[in-house]
Design a protein around this motif. Structure first.
Motif, PDB file in Angstrom:
ATOM      1  N   GLU A   1       0.852  -1.186   0.000  1.00 41.28           N
ATOM      2  CA  GLU A   1       0.000   0.000   0.000  1.00 41.28           C
ATOM      3  C   GLU A   1       0.889   1.238   0.000  1.00 41.28           C
ATOM      4  O   GLU A   1       1.650   1.464   0.943  1.00 41.28           O
ATOM      5  CB  GLU A   1      -0.899  -0.010   1.238  1.00 41.28           C
ATOM      6  N   LEU A   2       0.808   1.997  -1.068  1.00 32.34           N
ATOM      7  CA  LEU A   2       1.591   3.230  -1.194  1.00 32.34           C
ATOM      8  C   LEU A   2       0.697   4.414  -0.845  1.00 32.34           C
ATOM      9  O   LEU A   2      -0.301   4.671  -1.519  1.00 32.34           O
ATOM     10  CB  LEU A   2       2.132   3.366  -2.617  1.00 32.34           C
ATOM     11  N   VAL A   3       1.059   5.112   0.222  1.00 35.17           N
ATOM     12  CA  VAL A   3       0.270   6.251   0.699  1.00 35.17           C
ATOM     13  C   VAL A   3       1.059   7.533   0.466  1.00 35.17           C
ATOM     14  O   VAL A   3       2.122   7.725   1.058  1.00 35.17           O
ATOM     15  CB  VAL A   3      -0.064   6.097   2.205  1.00 35.17           C
TER      16      VAL A   3
ATOM     17  N   PRO B   1       6.074  18.186   0.242  1.00 35.89           N
ATOM     18  CA  PRO B   1       5.271  19.356  -0.119  1.00 35.89           C
ATOM     19  C   PRO B   1       4.633  19.272  -1.504  1.00 35.89           C
ATOM     20  O   PRO B   1       3.627  19.942  -1.760  1.00 35.89           O
ATOM     21  CB  PRO B   1       6.287  20.512  -0.058  1.00 35.89           C
ATOM     22  N   ASP B   2       5.179  18.431  -2.401  1.00 37.22           N
ATOM     23  CA  ASP B   2       4.609  18.330  -3.745  1.00 37.22           C
ATOM     24  C   ASP B   2       3.957  16.977  -3.998  1.00 37.22           C
ATOM     25  O   ASP B   2       3.662  16.621  -5.133  1.00 37.22           O
ATOM     26  CB  ASP B   2       5.687  18.575  -4.807  1.00 37.22           C
ATOM     27  N   ARG B   3       3.702  16.216  -2.923  1.00 36.53           N
ATOM     28  CA  ARG B   3       3.029  14.927  -3.103  1.00 36.53           C
ATOM     29  C   ARG B   3       1.518  15.125  -3.179  1.00 36.53           C
ATOM     30  O   ARG B   3       0.950  15.886  -2.402  1.00 36.53           O
ATOM     31  CB  ARG B   3       3.317  13.991  -1.933  1.00 36.53           C
ATOM     32  N   PRO B   4       0.829  14.427  -4.098  1.00 37.49           N
ATOM     33  CA  PRO B   4      -0.639  14.474  -4.097  1.00 37.49           C
ATOM     34  C   PRO B   4      -1.169  13.564  -2.995  1.00 37.49           C
ATOM     35  O   PRO B   4      -0.448  12.690  -2.498  1.00 37.49           O
ATOM     36  CB  PRO B   4      -0.997  13.911  -5.474  1.00 37.49           C
ATOM     37  N   HIS B   5      -2.408  13.760  -2.587  1.00 41.39           N
ATOM     38  CA  HIS B   5      -3.040  12.863  -1.630  1.00 41.39           C
ATOM     39  C   HIS B   5      -3.577  11.670  -2.424  1.00 41.39           C
ATOM     40  O   HIS B   5      -4.544  11.802  -3.174  1.00 41.39           O
ATOM     41  CB  HIS B   5      -4.180  13.588  -0.894  1.00 41.39           C
ATOM     42  N   LEU B   6      -2.933  10.511  -2.259  1.00 37.09           N
ATOM     43  CA  LEU B   6      -3.293   9.358  -3.087  1.00 37.09           C
ATOM     44  C   LEU B   6      -2.896   8.075  -2.365  1.00 37.09           C
ATOM     45  O   LEU B   6      -1.831   8.007  -1.745  1.00 37.09           O
ATOM     46  CB  LEU B   6      -2.554   9.445  -4.434  1.00 37.09           C
ATOM     47  N   THR B   7      -3.753   7.060  -2.428  1.00 34.28           N
ATOM     48  CA  THR B   7      -3.445   5.754  -1.857  1.00 34.28           C
ATOM     49  C   THR B   7      -3.674   4.685  -2.922  1.00 34.28           C
ATOM     50  O   THR B   7      -4.758   4.583  -3.477  1.00 34.28           O
ATOM     51  CB  THR B   7      -4.323   5.444  -0.629  1.00 34.28           C
ATOM     52  N   ILE B   8      -2.626   3.918  -3.220  1.00 40.73           N
ATOM     53  CA  ILE B   8      -2.699   2.863  -4.236  1.00 40.73           C
ATOM     54  C   ILE B   8      -2.151   1.572  -3.641  1.00 40.73           C
ATOM     55  O   ILE B   8      -1.170   1.585  -2.900  1.00 40.73           O
ATOM     56  CB  ILE B   8      -1.849   3.217  -5.485  1.00 40.73           C
ATOM     57  N   VAL B   9      -2.801   0.444  -3.967  1.00 41.98           N
ATOM     58  CA  VAL B   9      -2.327  -0.862  -3.510  1.00 41.98           C
ATOM     59  C   VAL B   9      -1.786  -1.636  -4.706  1.00 41.98           C
ATOM     60  O   VAL B   9      -2.504  -1.886  -5.678  1.00 41.98           O
ATOM     61  CB  VAL B   9      -3.456  -1.672  -2.828  1.00 41.98           C
ATOM     62  N   ASP B  10      -0.497  -1.997  -4.636  1.00 43.76           N
ATOM     63  CA  ASP B  10       0.146  -2.805  -5.678  1.00 43.76           C
ATOM     64  C   ASP B  10       0.071  -4.262  -5.238  1.00 43.76           C
ATOM     65  O   ASP B  10       0.566  -4.619  -4.171  1.00 43.76           O
ATOM     66  CB  ASP B  10       1.603  -2.366  -5.849  1.00 43.76           C
ATOM     67  N   LEU B  11      -0.560  -5.112  -6.062  1.00 43.68           N
ATOM     68  CA  LEU B  11      -0.757  -6.512  -5.693  1.00 43.68           C
ATOM     69  C   LEU B  11       0.252  -7.417  -6.396  1.00 43.68           C
ATOM     70  O   LEU B  11       0.758  -7.084  -7.469  1.00 43.68           O
ATOM     71  CB  LEU B  11      -2.182  -6.949  -6.054  1.00 43.68           C
ATOM     72  N   PRO B  12       0.563  -8.580  -5.796  1.00 46.00           N
ATOM     73  CA  PRO B  12       1.481  -9.523  -6.446  1.00 46.00           C
ATOM     74  C   PRO B  12       0.983  -9.891  -7.842  1.00 46.00           C
ATOM     75  O   PRO B  12      -0.219  -9.973  -8.082  1.00 46.00           O
ATOM     76  CB  PRO B  12       1.461 -10.740  -5.514  1.00 46.00           C
ATOM     77  N   GLY B  13       1.926 -10.116  -8.764  1.00 46.49           N
ATOM     78  CA  GLY B  13       1.559 -10.485 -10.126  1.00 46.49           C
ATOM     79  C   GLY B  13       0.961 -11.884 -10.185  1.00 46.49           C
ATOM     80  O   GLY B  13       1.434 -12.808  -9.511  1.00 46.49           O
TER      81      GLY B  13
END
Length: 255
Positions: free
Chosen positions: A78-80, A152-164
């Motif tokens: 999970e990339l926050v 300071p320049d990061r957007p507010h975003l949450t993405i989950v990278d799943l195993p291939g």
């Protein structure tokens, strides 16, 4: 680990204080494991092994993880991204509910921070070891690695990278691993508030890539699925293969 600079009027417009507060509240709930009981909004990146998921994740988030070409994602990550005046990275583990109480307590206590992005690779290796993933141990885990990146320049975003997704067992990946990865991906896809980014590589006939079938099973109407075609530069101009992927992009093959 490197970062791409993000600063556009569109992103700034999305980052209202009300929006930031809402996303922070959702992330606080998710970090406490509430997502095991209540479906929370999230974007999930799904696809076969070597389909280009990491490149898609990097293009969307601006975060480039230190990866080796011979390795694939071994656990949900999970990339926050959060907008903050201070630059930093925080890595923690959210244990799967199938873990014993003792294991959950041990994994939950794993939490390390960095003031910059040097050393992130070592942190991730430490997290893998805590999950029991090693060359001679298990190859995959359904525990969640949470990487929080602020700046300071990061957007507010949450993405989950799943195993291939894996099609068949190998010496490094057993039949149990094949099933574990598919179960993990399907469990995230079934969540009614998951936006599915189904990554399909142009290097392989899309009919041979099972991600589209799994996405259709989880989201028959396709209202929360977005197809992404990666590696289009490998297609020969004017070929049948190119025409096939153009048709796919137009929703004529799979809607």
């Amino acid at each position: 680990m490197t970062l791409t600079q993000f600063k556009t009027e569109a992103l700034e417009g999305l980052c209202t204080q009300e929006q930031l507060d809402l996303l922070d509240s959702i992330d606080t709930l998710r970090s406490q494991g509430i997502s095991h009981y209540v479906s929370l909004p999230q974007i999930i990146v799904c696809g076969d092994q070597s389909s280009g998921k990491s490149s898609v994740l990097e293009a969307i988030s601006g975060v480039s993880f230190p990866v080796k070409s011979s390795l694939c994602t071994r656990f949900p990550t999970e990339l926050v991204l959060r907008k903050n005046s201070q630059v930093g990275v925080r890595v923690s583990i959210v244990p799967h509910q199938s873990r014993s109480d003792a294991e959950q307590h041990s994994l939950s206590s794993f939490c390390e921070s960095l003031d910059d992005f040097n050393g992130l690779a070592e942190l991730i290796e430490n997290a893998k070891a805590a999950m029991g993933i090693s060359t001679h141990g298990k190859a995959f885990s359904n525990d969640l690695l949470r990487v929080e990146v602020s700046g300071p320049d990061r957007p507010h975003l949450t993405i989950v990278d799943l195993p291939g997704l894996i099609h068949s067992e190998t010496r490094q990946q057993s039949a149990a691993d094949v099933q574990l990865v598919q179960d993990v991906v399907q469990s995230y896809m079934r969540e009614p508030r998951s936006v599915i980014l189904a990554v399909v590589s142009a290097k392989n006939d899309f009919a041979n890539q099972i991600v589209l079938r799994l996405a259709r099973d989880a989201d028959p109407s396709g209202i929360r699925t977005l197809g992404v075609i990666s590696k289009p530069d490998v297609l020969v101009p004017g070929s049948e293969s190119e025409a096939s992927f153009v048709s796919l992009a137009k929703n004529q093959e799979v809607e």
